[in-house]
Design a protein around this motif. Sequence first.
Motif, PDB file in Angstrom:
ATOM      1  N   MET A  97     -28.965 -51.690  24.546  1.00 48.85           N
ATOM      2  CA  MET A  97     -29.917 -51.737  25.654  1.00 48.85           C
ATOM      3  C   MET A  97     -30.691 -50.428  25.763  1.00 48.85           C
ATOM      4  O   MET A  97     -31.895 -50.426  26.066  1.00 48.85           O
ATOM      5  CB  MET A  97     -29.190 -52.058  26.960  1.00 48.85           C
ATOM      6  CG  MET A  97     -28.583 -53.457  26.998  1.00 48.85           C
ATOM      7  SD  MET A  97     -27.732 -53.810  28.553  1.00 48.85           S
ATOM      8  CE  MET A  97     -29.104 -53.859  29.702  1.00 48.85           C
ATOM      9  N   GLN A  98     -30.007 -49.312  25.504  1.00 49.43           N
ATOM     10  CA  GLN A  98     -30.692 -48.015  25.520  1.00 49.43           C
ATOM     11  C   GLN A  98     -31.813 -47.986  24.487  1.00 49.43           C
ATOM     12  O   GLN A  98     -32.931 -47.573  24.772  1.00 49.43           O
ATOM     13  CB  GLN A  98     -29.695 -46.886  25.225  1.00 49.43           C
ATOM     14  CG  GLN A  98     -28.757 -46.576  26.362  1.00 49.43           C
ATOM     15  CD  GLN A  98     -27.766 -45.468  26.003  1.00 49.43           C
ATOM     16  OE1 GLN A  98     -27.606 -45.125  24.821  1.00 49.43           O
ATOM     17  NE2 GLN A  98     -27.108 -44.912  26.994  1.00 49.43           N
ATOM     18  N   ARG A  99     -31.473 -48.455  23.267  1.00 51.32           N
ATOM     19  CA  ARG A  99     -32.459 -48.452  22.190  1.00 51.32           C
ATOM     20  C   ARG A  99     -33.649 -49.330  22.552  1.00 51.32           C
ATOM     21  O   ARG A  99     -34.799 -48.984  22.290  1.00 51.32           O
ATOM     22  CB  ARG A  99     -31.805 -48.955  20.897  1.00 51.32           C
ATOM     23  CG  ARG A  99     -32.584 -48.708  19.626  1.00 51.32           C
ATOM     24  CD  ARG A  99     -32.652 -47.235  19.323  1.00 51.32           C
ATOM     25  NE  ARG A  99     -33.979 -46.708  19.414  1.00 51.32           N
ATOM     26  CZ  ARG A  99     -34.271 -45.420  19.444  1.00 51.32           C
ATOM     27  NH1 ARG A  99     -33.308 -44.517  19.410  1.00 51.32           N
ATOM     28  NH2 ARG A  99     -35.508 -45.010  19.519  1.00 51.32           N
ATOM     29  N   ALA A 100     -33.366 -50.472  23.175  1.00 55.15           N
ATOM     30  CA  ALA A 100     -34.434 -51.394  23.567  1.00 55.15           C
ATOM     31  C   ALA A 100     -35.354 -50.742  24.601  1.00 55.15           C
ATOM     32  O   ALA A 100     -36.585 -50.884  24.526  1.00 55.15           O
ATOM     33  CB  ALA A 100     -33.837 -52.682  24.114  1.00 55.15           C
ATOM     34  N   VAL A 101     -34.774 -50.024  25.567  1.00 57.66           N
ATOM     35  CA  VAL A 101     -35.582 -49.361  26.606  1.00 57.66           C
ATOM     36  C   VAL A 101     -36.428 -48.245  25.980  1.00 57.66           C
ATOM     37  O   VAL A 101     -37.618 -48.099  26.303  1.00 57.66           O
ATOM     38  CB  VAL A 101     -34.675 -48.786  27.716  1.00 57.66           C
ATOM     39  CG1 VAL A 101     -35.492 -47.917  28.670  1.00 57.66           C
ATOM     40  CG2 VAL A 101     -33.999 -49.906  28.479  1.00 57.66           C
ATOM     41  N   VAL A 102     -35.831 -47.465  25.092  1.00 60.34           N
ATOM     42  CA  VAL A 102     -36.585 -46.382  24.436  1.00 60.34           C
ATOM     43  C   VAL A 102     -37.741 -46.963  23.620  1.00 60.34           C
ATOM     44  O   VAL A 102     -38.874 -46.474  23.681  1.00 60.34           O
ATOM     45  CB  VAL A 102     -35.660 -45.529  23.539  1.00 60.34           C
ATOM     46  CG1 VAL A 102     -36.480 -44.533  22.728  1.00 60.34           C
ATOM     47  CG2 VAL A 102     -34.634 -44.780  24.390  1.00 60.34           C
ATOM     48  N   GLU A 103     -37.449 -48.036  22.846  1.00 61.22           N
ATOM     49  CA  GLU A 103     -38.496 -48.658  22.029  1.00 61.22           C
ATOM     50  C   GLU A 103     -39.629 -49.191  22.903  1.00 61.22           C
ATOM     51  O   GLU A 103     -40.812 -49.061  22.551  1.00 61.22           O
ATOM     52  CB  GLU A 103     -37.908 -49.801  21.195  1.00 61.22           C
ATOM     53  CG  GLU A 103     -36.942 -49.362  20.109  1.00 61.22           C
ATOM     54  CD  GLU A 103     -37.642 -48.611  18.998  1.00 61.22           C
ATOM     55  OE1 GLU A 103     -38.883 -48.697  18.888  1.00 61.22           O
ATOM     56  OE2 GLU A 103     -36.960 -47.913  18.237  1.00 61.22           O
ATOM     57  N   GLU A 104     -39.283 -49.794  24.020  1.00 60.91           N
ATOM     58  CA  GLU A 104     -40.302 -50.319  24.928  1.00 60.91           C
ATOM     59  C   GLU A 104     -41.165 -49.188  25.475  1.00 60.91           C
ATOM     60  O   GLU A 104     -42.382 -49.320  25.602  1.00 60.91           O
ATOM     61  CB  GLU A 104     -39.639 -51.083  26.074  1.00 60.91           C
ATOM     62  CG  GLU A 104     -40.606 -51.611  27.122  1.00 60.91           C
ATOM     63  CD  GLU A 104     -41.662 -52.547  26.540  1.00 60.91           C
ATOM     64  OE1 GLU A 104     -42.791 -52.566  27.070  1.00 60.91           O
ATOM     65  OE2 GLU A 104     -41.368 -53.255  25.540  1.00 60.91           O
ATOM     66  N   ASN A 105     -40.555 -48.054  25.770  1.00 57.01           N
ATOM     67  CA  ASN A 105     -41.309 -46.913  26.281  1.00 57.01           C
ATOM     68  C   ASN A 105     -42.171 -46.275  25.196  1.00 57.01           C
ATOM     69  O   ASN A 105     -43.248 -45.745  25.499  1.00 57.01           O
ATOM     70  CB  ASN A 105     -40.364 -45.880  26.895  1.00 57.01           C
ATOM     71  CG  ASN A 105     -39.997 -46.195  28.330  1.00 57.01           C
ATOM     72  OD1 ASN A 105     -40.674 -45.784  29.271  1.00 57.01           O
ATOM     73  ND2 ASN A 105     -38.915 -46.957  28.503  1.00 57.01           N
ATOM     74  N   VAL A 106     -41.707 -46.320  23.940  1.00 59.20           N
ATOM     75  CA  VAL A 106     -42.534 -45.843  22.830  1.00 59.20           C
ATOM     76  C   VAL A 106     -43.806 -46.681  22.758  1.00 59.20           C
ATOM     77  O   VAL A 106     -44.918 -46.146  22.636  1.00 59.20           O
ATOM     78  CB  VAL A 106     -41.764 -45.923  21.494  1.00 59.20           C
ATOM     79  CG1 VAL A 106     -42.708 -45.705  20.314  1.00 59.20           C
ATOM     80  CG2 VAL A 106     -40.644 -44.889  21.457  1.00 59.20           C
TER      81      VAL A 106
END
Length: 548
Positions: A97-106
């Motif tokens: 979930m962390q990776r998904a949030v970071v990717e979305e913010n990228v």
Amino acid sequence: MGNQLVEGFQLSPQQKRVWPLQRGASHYRVECEVLIAGLLKRNVLAAALREVICRHEILRTAFQGLEGMEIPLQVINEHSETVSHQEVDLTALNQDMQRAVVEENVRKLHRIPFDHEHGTVMRTCLFELAPRKHSLLISISALCADVWTINHLVRVIGHSYEAALNGALVSGEVVQYADYSEWQNELLENEDQSDARAFWDEHHGPQPPELMLPLETANGELSIEPQLLKVRVDRQLLTSVQLLAAEQETTASTVMLACWQVALGRLAEQENVTVATAFDGRRFQYLQGALGPFGKFLPIRCHLEPTSRYRDVLRATHSSLGLAHARQEWFSGQFDSSVLEGFTEPLVPTIGFAYMEQPLTQQVADLLFVVDRPYSCNEQFKLGLFCIDEIDEYGLKFYYAPDRYDYDSIVRLADQFVTLLSSAVLNPDQPIFALPMLSEEEREQLVVGWNDTGREYVGEECLHKLFAAQAERTPGAIAVSYEGEELSYRELNERANQVGQYLQGVGVGAEVLVGLCVERSLEMVVGLLGILKAGGAYVPVDPQYPVE
């Protein structure tokens, strides 16, 4: 831009090139993710970021002009609050979930336009993933940074963090980009340096035709954000590239560029190839580590003789790069040097090449900073190869304009390039046109798969009878088309019947030869079928044959 008075500095040639490109397009920027391992003090990092922005004017530069000005001025903000910095706590989420949030913010960060008029040209976002694990996203306008700025900026942030941690001040002079910009413009306007500028005028010469690769669609201007295909090259090939570079007393970057030129020339079937090649613009020692868009793409030409060996191309490329490197300051940033104030046709072609240095890994106090996923878009290319020199492999990034190429075509191009590179570095004395470009899978498809056309033929029906039967089954379907004209099966069959009846009326029958002299057209197909329907045999006669 309604100001009554604007005081500032001229844009550099690099900024003049980017300015018209970035308007209305958010992808002209430089970005990266910095992975931070260790017990980070967020307040100290925030203070370090403010310190860096205070010391480096380019990170707080606005672009302003009066009504009617096509090119604005650089206006330096006195305060550092123009930079947007956010902090997000993700410690309650699992890793996925962390990776998904970071990717979305990228993705979100990539889409947010910069406010150039007010100087918001840099954004940062810090994610706390665990007490000893953070991720810092950095995004900077292409008017204020290039790909080399990333490593330099992270290194400067690290030094400022360490100084702030110890309550010290960062010392040393900083090269301000506005000063460099003024010097660069004066250099190009200096008549005493006309010989250096003449090199580029001569080097360009008459522009060769645009390289058109197979399956490319000519679609006018490039207006869509480039797409990316990333390919990993294994360590064994990396070692072969480095060994050949050492043997030829050149660099791995030159080996890759020479191979890219050969691949483009062979695919486009052209002997003269020009590739816009990235130079960092920091040739002088005092510019090493400076922040800002110093880099530029210079046109590197290559002539591919039919008898050229890969080693010959490599040596010629090494020489061309050396000449360009020594004169890079006098290239006007892709504008005609005689019209610096106007926007003219770009002299640089639309196929690019860049070789990125190894991403930074930096120890800061008890922290480890690692630059990850650097991204840079400072130029408009229909196709570009960016090579990343990583610790144990090459990463090849193929950027392409989706209105010119589809994904499958780029996958095929990438496979062909890697195959050519593998054969070239192992057999540099082979003629370049003899080096294989097809992978085993592609060769199998061409030689075996597409030639496996055997079909069992049942009955002894003639071609024109089989056609007539098909016309009964699908009378409205298109049977033949040429240059915008079409005939359905019904129409073609009816017209061929008319020709056949006429020929029978003048004595054409079995084993009678009928000459067919006509340019390629729908009429040619009508005539061919008509002769067969009359029972004769057609003899094709090229209209270009001598009258005799």
